[in-house]
Design an enzyme around this catalytic site. Structure first.
Site, short mmCIF file in Angstrom:
data_model
loop_
_atom_site.label_atom_id
_atom_site.label_comp_id
_atom_site.label_asym_id
_atom_site.label_seq_id
_atom_site.Cartn_x
_atom_site.Cartn_y
_atom_site.Cartn_z
N SER A 126 0.83 -1.36 0.09
CA SER A 126 -0.12 0.16 -0.10
C SER A 126 0.95 1.23 0.17
O SER A 126 1.86 1.41 0.59
CB SER A 126 -0.80 0.10 1.20
OG SER A 126 -1.36 1.13 1.52
N TYR A 150 -1.25 -0.93 10.76
CA TYR A 150 -1.51 -1.28 9.68
C TYR A 150 -0.53 -1.27 8.67
O TYR A 150 0.07 -2.19 7.95
CB TYR A 150 -2.96 -0.81 8.88
CG TYR A 150 -3.23 -1.28 7.27
CD1 TYR A 150 -3.45 -2.47 7.25
CD2 TYR A 150 -2.98 -0.30 6.74
CE1 TYR A 150 -3.60 -2.97 5.73
CE2 TYR A 150 -3.19 -0.55 5.17
CZ TYR A 150 -3.55 -1.82 4.71
OH TYR A 150 -3.61 -2.25 3.59
N LYS A 154 2.30 -3.61 6.51
CA LYS A 154 2.72 -3.56 5.24
C LYS A 154 4.21 -3.39 4.93
O LYS A 154 4.97 -4.10 3.99
CB LYS A 154 1.70 -2.68 4.37
CG LYS A 154 0.38 -2.84 4.32
CD LYS A 154 0.24 -4.07 3.38
CE LYS A 154 -1.08 -4.60 3.31
NZ LYS A 154 -1.67 -5.86 2.59
N1 LIG Z 1 -8.83 -1.35 -0.19
C1 LIG Z 1 -7.74 -0.55 0.01
O1 LIG Z 1 -7.86 0.58 -0.08
C2 LIG Z 1 -6.45 -1.04 -0.18
C3 LIG Z 1 -5.09 -0.18 -0.29
C4 LIG Z 1 -3.99 -0.76 -0.30
C5 LIG Z 1 -3.66 -1.96 -0.07
N2 LIG Z 1 -4.66 -2.78 0.10
C6 LIG Z 1 -4.42 -4.11 0.42
O2 LIG Z 1 -4.92 -5.11 -0.65
C7 LIG Z 1 -5.44 -6.26 -0.05
C8 LIG Z 1 -6.81 -6.51 -0.35
O3 LIG Z 1 -7.84 -5.69 0.04
P1 LIG Z 1 -9.39 -5.34 -0.34
O4 LIG Z 1 -9.72 -3.85 -0.02
O5 LIG Z 1 -9.88 -6.26 -1.23
O6 LIG Z 1 -9.86 -6.07 1.25
P2 LIG Z 1 -11.02 -6.94 1.70
O7 LIG Z 1 -11.20 -7.19 3.16
O8 LIG Z 1 -12.17 -6.73 0.83
O9 LIG Z 1 -10.20 -8.43 1.08
C9 LIG Z 1 -9.30 -9.15 1.76
C10 LIG Z 1 -10.06 -10.48 1.84
O10 LIG Z 1 -8.95 -11.56 2.70
C11 LIG Z 1 -9.73 -12.22 3.48
N3 LIG Z 1 -9.01 -12.58 4.58
C12 LIG Z 1 -8.79 -11.72 5.73
N4 LIG Z 1 -8.05 -12.35 6.51
C13 LIG Z 1 -7.73 -13.58 6.10
C14 LIG Z 1 -7.33 -14.70 6.49
N5 LIG Z 1 -6.54 -14.74 8.08
N6 LIG Z 1 -7.26 -15.92 5.99
C15 LIG Z 1 -7.71 -15.99 4.75
N7 LIG Z 1 -8.58 -14.89 4.37
C16 LIG Z 1 -8.30 -13.81 4.86
C17 LIG Z 1 -11.07 -11.51 3.84
O11 LIG Z 1 -12.26 -12.27 3.99
C18 LIG Z 1 -11.38 -10.77 2.19
O12 LIG Z 1 -11.94 -11.70 1.47
C19 LIG Z 1 -5.27 -6.20 1.45
O13 LIG Z 1 -3.87 -7.00 1.70
C20 LIG Z 1 -4.97 -4.75 1.78
O14 LIG Z 1 -4.20 -4.45 2.80
C21 LIG Z 1 -6.01 -2.49 0.18
#
Ligand SMILES: NC(=O)c1ccc[n+]([C@@H]2O[C@H](COP(=O)([O-])OP(=O)(O)OC[C@H]3O[C@@H](n4cnc5c(N)ncnc54)[C@H](O)[C@@H]3O)[C@@H](O)[C@H]2O)c1
Length: 342
Positions: A126, A150, A154
């Site tokens: 991120s 958080y 990362k």
């Molecule tokens: N959405 C944002 O703004 C953003 C920005 C930068 C980085 N990210 C990163 O992108 C990735 C996905 O983000 P997102 O927005 O799709 O989030 P999200 O919460 O929609 O998706 C994460 C998925 O991981 C699953 N999950 C969580 N813990 C788990 C575990 N212990 N075992 C198995 N599955 C698990 C959840 O059920 C979910 O389906 C994450 O790593 C997040 O940190 C997101």
């Protein structure tokens, strides 16, 4: 050559869009997700979009036994790792849960990959790793720091990947630093699906447009920007998903590890986004000006040139695409939150 990918967190917001992009690019994909933050109907919806029933393993990334069974039952050639907790506010309240899922999670995953002889990993990082930047445009060489648990997870995960690679030159790593993912698939079948009133701008505007929130609070109107409100780099989730396909292909074809920003390189203000969402939903959304929030910066914007050079990645969708697709998604899924946690 096999093109079989394990997609952790593949039922979530970004993961579901990556799934669609990978299938369109001809990959076989297995979703590994514990559905902690995803609706149980996501696989059916992915089948509606792709015409193909997804291979789904419902399990936790911390569950070494399940992960091992998953690696021995299928022949993957890469992992795209998204499974993580992602709320900054929650991470401040429950840091240990974040360290467990996000840091222990990647360690267990890398150990099991090593055991299975799997050498390619794409990791979702991120732009939060840039901390409180001073620069208008952030190249990957900009200083990194963490400002909350958080962000710490990362940055630590990036460092774990780098050290693991130092010990095993055969490990190919693609680290993707996302800026602000926004929007939804044009079908309206998958999109951002927050459990409660969201903090992110676009999902919040969606709540205002739906009448679930009275107005948007605009925090800070005296920044040194054209309209006084903060500037951020929003990237359409479909573009972001395509970035993962290119990252995977770059590891596969060139064994070229990389750490790149995924953003547009164009910063959009809060007021511009408010106007764009108002246009998408067909009415002027209310807002209230509020003082600046502690910790907010004037501008957070990617320098996208390295991703272009290494991956051939360029965004194709603009702010109106983000707002229109978000509005399409939320309108079609007004009662969706009831399905989570079933
Ligand atoms: N959405 C944002 O703004 C953003 C920005 C930068 C980085 N990210 C990163 O992108 C990735 C996905 O983000 P997102 O927005 O799709 O989030 P999200 O919460 O929609 O998706 C994460 C998925 O991981 C699953 N999950 C969580 N813990 C788990 C575990 N212990 N075992 C198995 N599955 C698990 C959840 O059920 C979910 O389906 C994450 O790593 C997040 O940190 C997101």
């Amino acid at each position: 050559m096999t093109k079989q990918v394990l997609l952790t967190g593949g039922a979530g917001y970004i993961g579901s869009h990556i799934y669609v992009a990978l299938i369109a690019a001809g990959y076989d994909v297995t979703i590994y997700d514990n559905f902690d933050n995803a609706s149980k109907d996501v696989p059916d919806r992915l089948e509606q979009i792709t015409g193909q029933k997804p291979d789904v393993i419902e399990a936790d990334i911390l569950d070494r036994t399940s992960l091992r069974a998953c690696f021995s039952s299928r022949k993957f050639d890469a992992v795209i790792h998204l499974a993580a907790r992602k709320s900054v506010a929650e991470s401040v309240a429950r840091p240990l849960d974040y360290f467990e899922t996000n840091i222990a999670g990647i360690i267990i995953l890398l150990q099991e990959m090593e055991r299975a002889g799997l050498k390619d990993i794409v990791f979702s990082s991120s732009a939060t790793v840039y901390g409180h930047p001073e620069q208008k445009s952030l190249p990957e060489t900009a200083e990194v720091s963490h400002t909350n648990p958080y962000g710490f997870t990362k940055l630590t995960s990036e460092q774990i990947l780098s050290q693991a690679q130092a010990a095993d030159a055969g490990l190919n790593v693609g680290i993707l630093r996302y800026f602000n993912p926004a929007g939804a698939h044009p079908s309206g079948l998958i999109g951002d699906d927050p459990n409660s009133l969201p903090n992110n701008l676009l999902p919040y505007l969606a709540e205002v447009a739906l009448g679930n929130a009275p107005h948007l609070n605009v925090f800070g109107t005296d920044y040194d920007t054209p309209d006084g409100t903060g500037l951020r780099d929003y990237i359409h989730v479909d573009d972001l998903a395509r970035g993962h396909v290119l990252s995977r292909a770059t590891l596969l074809d060139k064994q070229c590890s990389h750490l790149v920003n995924l953003g547009t390189g164009r910063a959009v203000s809060v007021m511009e986004m408010l106007k764009a969402y108002s246009a998408a939903c067909g009415r002027n959304l209310r807002h209230k000006n509020q003082p600046r929030r502690a910790g907010d910066v004037t501008i957070y914007c990617a320098d996208p040139s390295l991703a272009k050079r290494i991956l051939g990645f360029e965004t194709t969708k603009d702010v109106m695409d983000m707002c229109n697709s978000s509005w399409n998604w939320v309108q079609k899924n007004k009662s969706r939150n009831e399905m989570k946690g079933d």
